[in-house]
Structures are given as C-alpha cells and as structure tokens.
Write a protein that holds these residues in place. Structure first.
Motif, PDB file in Angstrom:
ATOM      1  N   ASP A  64     -19.931   2.066  -0.491  1.00 19.37           N
ATOM      2  CA  ASP A  64     -19.145   0.877  -0.817  1.00 19.37           C
ATOM      3  C   ASP A  64     -18.632   0.964  -2.259  1.00 19.37           C
ATOM      4  OD1 ASP A  64     -21.221   0.025  -2.578  1.00 19.37           O
ATOM      5  OD2 ASP A  64     -22.318  -0.703  -0.823  1.00 19.37           O
ATOM      6  N   ARG A  65     -18.027  -0.127  -2.730  1.00 24.41           N
ATOM      7  CA  ARG A  65     -17.394  -0.121  -4.049  1.00 24.41           C
ATOM      8  C   ARG A  65     -18.390   0.017  -5.201  1.00 24.41           C
ATOM      9  NH1 ARG A  65     -12.636  -1.420  -5.380  1.00 24.41           N
ATOM     10  NH2 ARG A  65     -13.224  -2.842  -7.056  1.00 24.41           N
ATOM     11  N   HIS A  66     -19.671  -0.087  -4.896  1.00 27.44           N
ATOM     12  CA  HIS A  66     -20.662   0.068  -5.964  1.00 27.44           C
ATOM     13  C   HIS A  66     -21.402   1.396  -5.852  1.00 27.44           C
ATOM     14  CE1 HIS A  66     -19.871  -3.993  -7.205  1.00 27.44           C
ATOM     15  NE2 HIS A  66     -19.888  -4.321  -5.928  1.00 27.44           N
ATOM     16  N   ASN A 106      -8.864  -3.714   5.786  1.00 25.27           N
ATOM     17  CA  ASN A 106      -8.597  -3.215   4.430  1.00 25.27           C
ATOM     18  C   ASN A 106      -9.488  -2.052   4.021  1.00 25.27           C
ATOM     19  OD1 ASN A 106      -6.583  -5.156   4.025  1.00 25.27           O
ATOM     20  ND2 ASN A 106      -8.104  -6.680   3.413  1.00 25.27           N
ATOM     21  N   PHE A 107      -9.856  -1.181   4.980  1.00 24.12           N
ATOM     22  CA  PHE A 107     -10.670  -0.014   4.603  1.00 24.12           C
ATOM     23  C   PHE A 107      -9.909   0.848   3.597  1.00 24.12           C
ATOM     24  CE2 PHE A 107     -12.309   4.289   4.804  1.00 24.12           C
ATOM     25  CZ  PHE A 107     -13.677   4.085   4.726  1.00 24.12           C
ATOM     26  N   LEU A 108      -8.592   0.945   3.773  1.00 27.71           N
ATOM     27  CA  LEU A 108      -7.773   1.695   2.810  1.00 27.71           C
ATOM     28  C   LEU A 108      -6.919   0.723   2.004  1.00 27.71           C
ATOM     29  CD1 LEU A 108      -6.464   4.666   5.003  1.00 27.71           C
ATOM     30  CD2 LEU A 108      -8.448   4.621   3.482  1.00 27.71           C
ATOM     31  N   GLY A 109      -6.846   0.927   0.716  1.00 27.97           N
ATOM     32  CA  GLY A 109      -6.018   0.060  -0.109  1.00 27.97           C
ATOM     33  C   GLY A 109      -6.187   0.384  -1.575  1.00 27.97           C
ATOM     34  N   THR A 110      -5.418  -0.303  -2.394  1.00 26.09           N
ATOM     35  CA  THR A 110      -5.540  -0.128  -3.844  1.00 26.09           C
ATOM     36  C   THR A 110      -5.327  -1.481  -4.526  1.00 26.09           C
ATOM     37  OG1 THR A 110      -3.191   0.235  -4.368  1.00 26.09           O
ATOM     38  CG2 THR A 110      -4.451   2.166  -3.670  1.00 26.09           C
ATOM     39  N   PHE A 111      -5.614  -1.510  -5.811  1.00 24.44           N
ATOM     40  CA  PHE A 111      -5.194  -2.609  -6.662  1.00 24.44           C
ATOM     41  C   PHE A 111      -3.913  -2.147  -7.336  1.00 24.44           C
ATOM     42  CE2 PHE A 111      -9.684  -3.197  -6.112  1.00 24.44           C
ATOM     43  CZ  PHE A 111      -9.833  -4.566  -6.013  1.00 24.44           C
ATOM     44  N   LYS A 137     -16.752   4.308  -6.656  1.00 21.80           N
ATOM     45  CA  LYS A 137     -17.004   4.911  -7.970  1.00 21.80           C
ATOM     46  C   LYS A 137     -16.972   6.433  -7.836  1.00 21.80           C
ATOM     47  CE  LYS A 137     -17.906   0.756  -9.548  1.00 21.80           C
ATOM     48  NZ  LYS A 137     -16.693  -0.026  -9.840  1.00 21.80           N
ATOM     49  N   LEU A 143     -12.812  10.547   4.213  1.00 22.12           N
ATOM     50  CA  LEU A 143     -12.800   9.101   4.489  1.00 22.12           C
ATOM     51  C   LEU A 143     -13.827   8.756   5.568  1.00 22.12           C
ATOM     52  CD1 LEU A 143      -8.938   8.443   4.416  1.00 22.12           C
ATOM     53  CD2 LEU A 143     -10.616   7.761   2.683  1.00 22.12           C
ATOM     54  N   ILE A 165     -17.217   8.671   4.015  1.00 16.82           N
ATOM     55  CA  ILE A 165     -17.393   7.457   3.203  1.00 16.82           C
ATOM     56  C   ILE A 165     -17.710   6.273   4.119  1.00 16.82           C
ATOM     57  CG2 ILE A 165     -16.122   5.774   1.777  1.00 16.82           C
ATOM     58  CD1 ILE A 165     -14.727   8.202   0.439  1.00 16.82           C
ATOM     59  N   ASP A 166     -17.007   6.222   5.259  1.00 20.47           N
ATOM     60  CA  ASP A 166     -17.241   5.145   6.220  1.00 20.47           C
ATOM     61  C   ASP A 166     -18.619   5.292   6.874  1.00 20.47           C
ATOM     62  OD1 ASP A 166     -16.764   3.011   7.982  1.00 20.47           O
ATOM     63  OD2 ASP A 166     -15.953   4.361   9.514  1.00 20.47           O
ATOM     64  N   ALA A 195     -10.245   6.942  -4.297  1.00 24.96           N
ATOM     65  CA  ALA A 195      -9.420   5.866  -4.860  1.00 24.96           C
ATOM     66  C   ALA A 195      -8.920   4.889  -3.797  1.00 24.96           C
ATOM     67  CB  ALA A 195      -8.221   6.459  -5.597  1.00 24.96           C
ATOM     68  N   ILE A 196      -8.676   5.375  -2.578  1.00 24.56           N
ATOM     69  CA  ILE A 196      -8.100   4.496  -1.554  1.00 24.56           C
ATOM     70  C   ILE A 196      -9.149   3.888  -0.620  1.00 24.56           C
ATOM     71  CG2 ILE A 196      -5.806   5.541  -1.623  1.00 24.56           C
ATOM     72  CD1 ILE A 196      -6.519   7.120   0.918  1.00 24.56           C
ATOM     73  N   ALA A 197     -10.335   4.480  -0.529  1.00 25.16           N
ATOM     74  CA  ALA A 197     -11.374   3.918   0.346  1.00 25.16           C
ATOM     75  C   ALA A 197     -11.921   2.648  -0.303  1.00 25.16           C
ATOM     76  CB  ALA A 197     -12.501   4.930   0.551  1.00 25.16           C
ATOM     77  N   HIS A 198     -11.918   1.550   0.431  1.00 22.81           N
ATOM     78  CA  HIS A 198     -12.379   0.254  -0.087  1.00 22.81           C
ATOM     79  C   HIS A 198     -11.675  -0.118  -1.399  1.00 22.81           C
ATOM     80  CE1 HIS A 198     -15.505   0.163   2.912  1.00 22.81           C
ATOM     81  NE2 HIS A 198     -16.064   1.254   2.454  1.00 22.81           N
ATOM     82  N   ARG A 199     -10.445   0.294  -1.566  1.00 28.81           N
ATOM     83  CA  ARG A 199      -9.682   0.071  -2.817  1.00 28.81           C
ATOM     84  C   ARG A 199     -10.382   0.700  -4.015  1.00 28.81           C
ATOM     85  NH1 ARG A 199      -9.061  -5.647  -0.992  1.00 28.81           N
ATOM     86  NH2 ARG A 199      -7.148  -5.726   0.245  1.00 28.81           N
ATOM     87  N   GLY A 200     -11.143   1.768  -3.758  1.00 25.57           N
ATOM     88  CA  GLY A 200     -11.743   2.519  -4.864  1.00 25.57           C
ATOM     89  C   GLY A 200     -13.251   2.440  -4.923  1.00 25.57           C
ATOM     90  N   TYR A 259       0.841  -1.206   0.000  1.00 24.48           N
ATOM     91  CA  TYR A 259       0.000   0.000   0.000  1.00 24.48           C
ATOM     92  C   TYR A 259       0.874   1.253   0.000  1.00 24.48           C
ATOM     93  CZ  TYR A 259      -3.471   3.442   1.469  1.00 24.48           C
ATOM     94  OH  TYR A 259      -4.268   4.565   1.536  1.00 24.48           O
ATOM     95  N   LYS A 301     -11.737  -1.216  10.495  1.00 26.47           N
ATOM     96  CA  LYS A 301     -12.254  -2.072   9.425  1.00 26.47           C
ATOM     97  C   LYS A 301     -11.128  -2.635   8.577  1.00 26.47           C
ATOM     98  CE  LYS A 301     -16.788  -0.177   9.503  1.00 26.47           C
ATOM     99  NZ  LYS A 301     -17.733   0.828   9.042  1.00 26.47           N
ATOM    100  N   PHE A 331     -10.396   2.855  10.703  1.00 28.08           N
ATOM    101  CA  PHE A 331     -11.702   2.928  11.366  1.00 28.08           C
ATOM    102  C   PHE A 331     -12.091   1.534  11.891  1.00 28.08           C
ATOM    103  CE2 PHE A 331     -12.454   6.244   7.860  1.00 28.08           C
ATOM    104  CZ  PHE A 331     -12.033   7.301   8.662  1.00 28.08           C
TER     105      PHE A 331
END
Lengths: 380, 380
Positions: free
Chosen positions: B110-112, A168-173, B139, B101, B104-105, B132-137, A129, A166, A164
């Motif tokens: 979520d990611r959708h 993997n609340f923060l991360g990227t691909f 939308k 962040l 968002i929490d 981009a970093i919350a939940h690995r991104g 990360y 949770k 928070f």
C-alpha cells in the motif's frame, strides 16, 4: 557512510474559473487563458476529449469549439474531437485509456500542449490520468460538467483508473493547469445528477463549516426546485472548501493525512455492492447518514443535530438507506470497513462528527453499533 | 467571472546514501532507514525487485535479503523476490510492467509500504514507474547497480517506459524516498559497464564544473584500470552535481527548463539507430564528442580545449565515433535533431560549450556544420 541530501519544493498553482458558455465567441476567458499560459516560444496544440453524456445534450459543442479556435494563430486545435462514454465504467476499460494515449501520440501533443477534458468525475479521472502519464505529463485542463465534479472531484489533484477490479488502483497526483466550471453544462443534467453531487457539499459543510451547513438547510428546497443561482453558490462554496483543504494539508498525501472522506468508506462499498447502479453522490448521501447515526449513538452529536442532517438529505430528495447495507447479515458492509483499512495501509482512520461543522478522526469502529446504525437508518 | 485560486508547494526530500554490502547483517544503515521512515502506526511491507544481471553476479542476494529481514518485527519482507531482465528492452515490454503491478496488488503493498528495486538505469525506470502509478504512488527505494545509475539516472526524479515505439512515452516525475548506492554491486560489472557511465560525469563536468573536469583528466587512467577509490569519488561528485541541478532548477520540468542533456540529442538517436547495441553511456560519449567538435567549429571552445575532451574520452576507452552518425548521408542524424525538437515542444534547445566547465543553450543548429563535425570526428 556518506550521503547527499536532496530537498526541494515543487510549486503548483491553478485557478478554478467560473464562467458561462465558455465556447461562445464573445466569451474570451478561455482563449485568453490559453494565450497567456507558458512560454510563447512553444507551438501549442489543444486536444479535446468530450464525455458522450455532454455531447448528447450539447450537440452544438464540436462545432462551437471549432468556431472558437478558428483564426487563432497562437493555438492549433486538433480537428478530431474525441467523444466517449463517461461514468464509472469508463474507468474499468483499458481500451479508453489506450485510445486517449493514441490520440496524444498521433496528434503530437507534447509537454507544452494542452489536453482539455469536458465531462463528469469518472471521465475526468481517466482523462487526467492519461494526461499525467503521457510524456510525464502534458498540460491538462479540466472542464467538469456535473455538480459533483464542479464542486469536489474536478477541482482537486487526483486522477485514476480501476485495475485488477480495484477502484483507482492506478493513478497519480497531478494538478490540472486550470479548471473551468461552466454553469451552462449543469442546465441539461437530469434531476438525479443535479441532486447527487450536493452530498459532497453537505459532507464538507458537516466536518468544516457550520455556517455553510446552515446555508444548505436554508436553501435545500430551492436547490431541489433547480434554482440556478442557489445551486451555483453551493458549488462555489463547496469547491472553495475543497480547494482550501488540499492546500492547507498534504496535497499529494505523502504522509498519513487523510482526504475529505466523511461518509465515504460505506459509500465506496455501496457503489460496488450495487454494481455502480447508484451514483457516487447518492452513495455518499447514504454514507453520511450512516456515519451521522453512528456519531449520535457514540453520543458525539445530539438527536436534534442528527435530525437536521437527515432532514437536509431528505429535503434534497436523497434516499438515506439502501438494502445492500444490510445484505449478508451486514457482513458485506463490514468487509467494506476492512477494505478501507487496507487501502489506508494498516491503521483505520474514519471521520465522525462531534458537532455540525466539526469532524474528528477515530481509529476504531464498534461494528455492533454500526449494525445498529444501519437498522435505525432503515426506519428513519 | 469569479475564480478560486489554488496554490501550494509539495516538499520532497530524499538522501542518496553511499554504503557497502548493504545486506550484510552488520550493516544496519538500510534497516534503520526503513524503521525510522514514516508513521510507526502503519504496518509496513517491503517488496524487492531485482535486475537479472545483478542476480546472476550476486547469487547470494535473495538469501542475504531474507536473512537481513529475518526477526524484524517492524517490517514484513514479501518472501517472493521478483527477478527479471534489465536493459532497455525491459522498457519496451508491457508484460514486465504488468508483472510488477500484479506483485504490488497480490502482496498488498500500500501507500505506506516499500518497493525496493536493485538494478541498472532502465530497470529502475520501469520499477519506478510501476511504483509511481500503483495506488497513486507507493514508497519507492532505488538501489542502482551500475555506474550510470549511481552517478546520474538513479539519483534523479524521473521514471518511464517506452510506448508506441517512443522512448519514455509513458512516465512520471516521482522522487524516490531514498537511493542506496552500494559500491559492492560495481565490482562485478563488465569493463564495458564499468566504463560507460563515466560519460555522464564528463557531461556534467563539462557544462558545470571545470575543477571536476580536471579531476577526471587526472584520474582517467586510474578509472580505466578499475581503481575503486577513484571510481567511487567520481560517482559521488557526479551524483552530487546531478542532485544539485534538480533542486536548483525546475525538478518536474513544469516550465521550459532543460535537464542536463549536453550530448544527448545525438546519443538518443544513436541508441535507436544501433537498435540499442551501444549502451546509453557509450552513445553519450559519442554525443559529447560530436557537440564538442561543433562547439569548436562555432569558435566557442579552442582546439586545445577540444583536444582535452577527446583525449579524456579516449583515455577512458570510449569510442568517439560510430558509423551510424553518417548513415543515409547523415539524414538519419538530422531526423534525430528534429525529433529532439518535437520532444521539447516546438522550440529547439541544445546545450553547447563555451568553455571547459561552462555550457550554454542555443536554439539553432547549423546542420552543415554539424555534418562537418561528424566528418572530423570520424578521423579524430
């Protein structure tokens, strides 16, 4: 209304390279990779981050790394080798992330330089990360040191830290530029760590590959007795199946495709309920057992098929039950299912089995049947 | 040595949609986009983040957004619309990132689900990074509110915040799912903001498109007098050129390809030297003037071509010189060149002109000639 359409594809390639004693002077695999990578006009540096667990068991490592990079003109080794604790707690500590970012800044690691991380899955998650967000991504090399990270998490494209409270609340691909699986790091693992990652191989075999499941059955005793050749084959095949799954699907999970997470909804919850006292791989073994019993109660797999799964897990030495599953009249487990649904974004998707080697996605769980599955597991 | 080869491509598509009064009830462009996006089985939420500068000039906005989403079954509007300051300082303040962040929490994005940000370039940089970093991104939808963000930064794939006192030290490449360029937000811009983003159009015209440069020359006075139709055409064409540059090259800058940064090395340094008192677009205008003079001194463009560039900048009302360029016997500017080189990772790459509409990359700068360019600019 007028509009401009944007459309492009970003290609990613990396190899998972199997090697042994990668920092011994006669092994040039790693140095040759680094020398041949990217544009020769850029001055490249390499920063090492090492999991304390690895550093303790491989005291020679800092010195070996320094010797390995001595007299290399093409590369500059950052002399400070950072060592910090691995394990899930490293993902909860914002100071660790900050320390890595500071090192990247202080040592002038840029987008053409390398950050190499040696450690277990959680350690690679946080180092990956940091590498992904510094300068919008420096070149990251993963050197997984455990069975679980070599056969599953370390060969993939995700990273993350907890925030928070949770996971993997923060991360990227962010794909690494290479993964080096050095078998030498596995030799010093405790029996518990040697075993626990095997559950991810069972998971992928159960939903994708009957032949591999049967191979695991045939070699379970040898793995339990720490037969290295057998273990290395297991890691190779499991890593291969995980790598194929990523490229054949939706690598960055931009749509609604699911990762390979059979048995994982209960595993995630168990890790939290036990305050991470059980390893991820151990929790996955229990999660597999639970969803296999449920698959059987739904009449999707036979009693004989279920028995083979339970036997495999037990032969390897896994516990298949934990009291936390039944805690609070099983309401805590039920909450795990709800949290998993929230994490997915509204629609629940759980992988179950319809045969050994064949998974299926379902969108509903009969929780009374799931509670019954817990009870069956307790006495299995 | 055995290895597993991983190789895949990740497709990204998004549209830059030009519209007007996107939150008026009769304009269904935005709501239709949201309804048709992604998997209908997911419960979708939308969280709005609004630049305080926009909120002040468009007081009706929160109410308009609430009305726009009233009685929409397919989508849930998060009732709390977050408003915070834009401008470069927002990128220096870790608390702003944390607040986004937290939202968002707290609101279960979520990611959708969607995070829509309305604001200028810096505001979109930090909101895009958080998304981009919350939940690995999650939308992310960009709604740029300034000329510069509509014609350049907002239509691209980068985000970032400043850290350790360094511009964009943290960030990712993360394409939005859509960009909505609403012309209505431009009407309330100050003359200074109306003007400053035009420099990015001049930049891209100068290195890529003679016809567009000539169009800019022919329409400079009209733009200076706030002719909307002309301004909107400029934005469309500039956005189009920037969008094309991204998809035709190396969108995530994984190799050594360069972004469109003619005139930007000096601009970045000027922003820091003036403590961000001059706008990015204003700094870019000066940077363009400087590198154009230098291109002429290197005998790459004629005196007449240089004169046309300077005239265009002046007609639009840009300053083409700032005393900070000459500060400290021009050593501060020289440091800017070194920092730019460090940022690139060893090899210096600067874009110069060889004709109007044609840029070229060079790897060396004659700094005596650059100092001379500063002196010429001062009296131009």
């Amino acid at each position: 209304m007028t509009q401009i359409q944007q459309s492009f594809q970003v290609p990613f390639t990396y190899n998972v390279i199997f090697t042994e004693n990668m920092f011994s002077l006669e092994n040039e695999t790693f140095i040759n990779f680094l020398k041949n990578f990217g544009n020769a006009n850029f001055r490249k540096k390499i920063l090492f981050l090492v999991d304390a667990g690895v550093a303790e068991n491989h005291e020679y490592l800092p010195e070996a790394i320094k010797n390995y990079f001595a007299n290399q003109d093409a590369l500059t080794l950052v002399p400070e080798i950072l060592v910090f604790e691995g394990g899930e707690k490293v993902k909860n500590d914002p100071q660790v992330l900050e320390t890595i970012l500071q090192a990247i800044d202080k040592h002038g690691i840029d987008r053409h330089s390398f950050v190499a991380a040696i450690g277990g899955g959680a350690f690679l998650d946080v180092t990956g990360y940091a590498s992904a967000i510094a300068h919008r991504g420096v070149k990251h090399i993963r050197i997984p040191s455990t069975v679980l990270s070599q056969n599953d998490s370390g060969v993939g494209v995700k990273n993350g830290v907890n925030y928070f409270g949770k996971k993997n609340f923060l991360g990227t691909f962010a794909p690494p530029i290479a993964v080096f699986n050095d078998s030498n790091f596995l030799r010093t693992l405790s029996d518990r760590d040697w075993r626990s990652g095997i559950s991810e191989a069972i998971k992928v075999a159960l939903i994708k590959d009957l032949a591999f499941f049967e191979w695991l059955e045939g070699n379970a005793e040898a793995m339990a007795k720490r037969d290295e050749a057998v273990m290395f084959h297991q890691i190779f095949r499991s890593a291969e199946l995980h790598v194929q799954h990523i490229s054949s699907g939706d690598p960055f999970e931009l749509g609604s495709a699911r990762p390979l997470d059979f048995g994982h909804w209960a595993a995630h919850k168990l890790e939290y309920l036990t305050n991470f006292e059980i390893r991820h791989g151990e929790a996955v073994a229990i999660g597999i057992a639970l969803d296999s019993v449920y698959s059987h109660l739904k009449e999707q797999i036979t009693a004989d098929e279920l028995a083979r799964i339970i036997t495999l897990l037990k032969t390897l030495g896994f516990e298949i039950y934990h009291p936390a599953l039944a805690e609070n009249d099983k309401i805590n487990l039920w909450k795990g299912l709800q949290e998993f649904q929230e994490h997915l974004g509204g629609e629940l998707t759980i992988t179950l089995l319809v045969a050994l080697g064949k998974g299926v996605e379902v969108h509903e769980i009969d929780f009374e049947l799931m509670k019954q599955s817990v009870d069956i597991l307790k006495i299995s």
